[in-house]
Scaffold this active site. Structure first.
Site, PDB file in Angstrom:
ATOM      1  N   ARG A  73      41.849  29.720  29.286  1.00 17.53           N
ATOM      2  CA  ARG A  73      42.115  30.969  29.998  1.00 17.53           C
ATOM      3  C   ARG A  73      41.057  32.023  29.698  1.00 17.53           C
ATOM      4  NH1 ARG A  73      45.906  34.825  28.538  1.00 17.53           N
ATOM      5  NH2 ARG A  73      47.038  33.313  27.259  1.00 17.53           N
ATOM      6  N   TYR A 127      40.626  41.231  55.940  1.00 15.15           N
ATOM      7  CA  TYR A 127      41.522  40.076  55.911  1.00 15.15           C
ATOM      8  C   TYR A 127      42.953  40.579  55.754  1.00 15.15           C
ATOM      9  CZ  TYR A 127      43.961  36.095  53.784  1.00 15.15           C
ATOM     10  OH  TYR A 127      44.877  35.118  53.479  1.00 15.15           O
ATOM     11  N   ASP A 192      33.373  42.501  51.043  1.00 16.10           N
ATOM     12  CA  ASP A 192      33.853  41.133  51.184  1.00 16.10           C
ATOM     13  C   ASP A 192      32.811  40.375  52.003  1.00 16.10           C
ATOM     14  OD1 ASP A 192      35.118  38.738  51.943  1.00 16.10           O
ATOM     15  OD2 ASP A 192      37.101  39.663  51.900  1.00 16.10           O
ATOM     16  N   LYS A 217      36.547  29.273  51.211  1.00 17.64           N
ATOM     17  CA  LYS A 217      35.958  29.134  52.537  1.00 17.64           C
ATOM     18  C   LYS A 217      34.581  28.458  52.468  1.00 17.64           C
ATOM     19  CE  LYS A 217      39.652  31.470  53.798  1.00 17.64           C
ATOM     20  NZ  LYS A 217      40.206  32.082  52.583  1.00 17.64           N
TER      21      LYS A 217
END
Length: 403
Positions: A73, A127, A192, A217
């Site tokens: 982590r 988005y 973005d 993506k």
């Protein structure tokens, strides 16, 4: 290192070369060709005092720990390779990877809010889930929506971030990133860059201080990995690493492995799909069944178009093209934003941002253009009506750098 080796290490390389080699420079010395995949969740150490000191150092600074890994982590060697490579492609000092694009945006907002900077200035469209995260105040943030010209006036003393998406999802509207960055003053501009990728646009070179990707993506590129990443300077990266460690939104190392592999073909994929998309735009613009075509000045593989007929029937009519949410895969996808990706945005806000009920968004893949056109035109012929006046057709292609 001899003079030739030194010159090779400092000479700037083309993006296609960086995409292949970034994050892999040490492999030959390790006797490897493919990057290793480290799936460990924890790492043994007999030096508890040294381990404690390294954990304390990370908690205080957010810098990557020196020496062997401590806990998955906190850091992972495979994921770190992807982060280093993406930073190289975006031209930033660092990058921090997360479990998804929304986890990445959440970490950015939490990092700024932790400094008392809970106000965000944002430009629609974004988005749909990014819009919802800001508008609903789920993280205790407050948002002011504005157009690019109003950014400077919307900034307040507690503004921690200005956010734009260019080209925007799903209308493909573009903003002048350099101009908006100037309007931000000392407030960080987040861009973005999911649709453009560093192949078409590098926002950090235009004044943005934070670059966000849904790595799911184009960076992954095959529809089989989920992730997010923020490219930024090392100072902000340290804040993000601390948030990631505390909140647990880590990228799985196998996802990091796939994303690093995806970067190696990113320029080839984006350029090939963009060429096909440009040809489809040309054909759609002359089709009487299409009311309007949206395509950005910088190009790319994303197309949006508005039909005269029922868009749901077009979705139902495709056979080769996949009717599915998401984008950036090697295969072509089509979806109806008002029903799916932007359904969560209030209807009035959605329409005001240009997301009409007749808008379809298509992510062009690597298929042959003739096969794609045949499938699309058959779906349009079988399912869509035509205009009362064919002269009403239009193509929205803004001037370079324009809104």
């Amino acid at each position: 290192m001899d003079a030739m080796d030194h010159a090779s290490s400092v000479t700037p390389k083309a993006l296609a070369t960086e995409a292949v080699h970034a994050g892999r420079e040490d492999l030959a010395a390790l006797g490897l060709h493919a990057p290793p995949l480290d799936l460990s969740t924890t790492y043994p150490s007999s030096d508890a005092r040294g381990e404690a000191a390294r954990i304390d150092e990370f908690a205080a600074t957010g810098a990557r720990p020196d020496g062997p890994p401590v806990y998955a982590r906190l850091d992972n060697p495979t994921t770190a390779r992807f982060e280093d490579a993406l930073a190289r492609l975006e031209g930033t000092e660092a990058a921090v990877a997360f479990a998804s694009g929304m986890a990445a945006l959440t970490a950015v907002l939490l990092a700024r809010a932790s400094q008392g900077l809970r106000h965000v200035v944002a430009v629609r469209p974004l988005y749909g889930c990014s819009d919802h995260l800001l508008d609903a105040g789920l993280l205790g943030t407050e948002v002011t929506w504005t157009d690019p010209a109003g950014v400077a006036d919307a900034i307040r003393p507690d503004t921690g971030l200005v956010m734009v998406e260019s080209p925007a999802n799903p209308t493909l509207a573009e903003v002048d990133i350099r101009a908006v960055a100037h309007s931000c003053g000392s407030v960080p501009l987040l861009v973005d860059n999911t649709f453009a990728t560093p192949v078409l646009q590098r926002p950090a070179g235009l004044g943005a201080r934070i670059v966000l990707h849904s790595a799911t993506k184009y960076l992954g590129g095959h529809g089989d990995v989920m992730g997010g990443v923020v490219a930024c300077d090392e100072e902000f990266a340290r804040e993000l690493r601390r948030v990631r460690f505390a909140t647990g939104g880590v990228l799985h190392p196998f996802a990091g492995y796939l994303l690093l592999r995806g970067l190696s073909t990113l320029p080839v994929r984006v350029r090939a799909a963009s060429a096909t998309a440009a040809e489809l735009v040309r054909r759609l613009a002359g089709d009487p069944r299409i009311a309007r075509v949206h395509y950005p000045a910088i190009g790319g593989a994303m197309i949006s178009f508005e039909v005269y007929g029922d868009p749901h029937e077009v979705i139902a009519g495709v056979r080769l093209i996949t009717p599915a949410v998401s984008l950036g895969s090697v295969d072509t996808l089509i979806q109806h934003p008002a029903s799916i990706s932007h359904r969560i945005v209030h209807e009035g806000d959605r329409r005001a941002a240009g997301v009409s009920d007749r808008l379809l968004r298509m992510s062009v893949g690597l298929e042959d253009v003739e096969d794609l056109w045949r499938d699309l035109t058959e779906a349009l012929s079988a399912r869509s009506g035509g205009p009362a006046d064919a002269t009403a057709r239009s193509v929205a292609v803004p001037a370079p750098g324009g809104p």
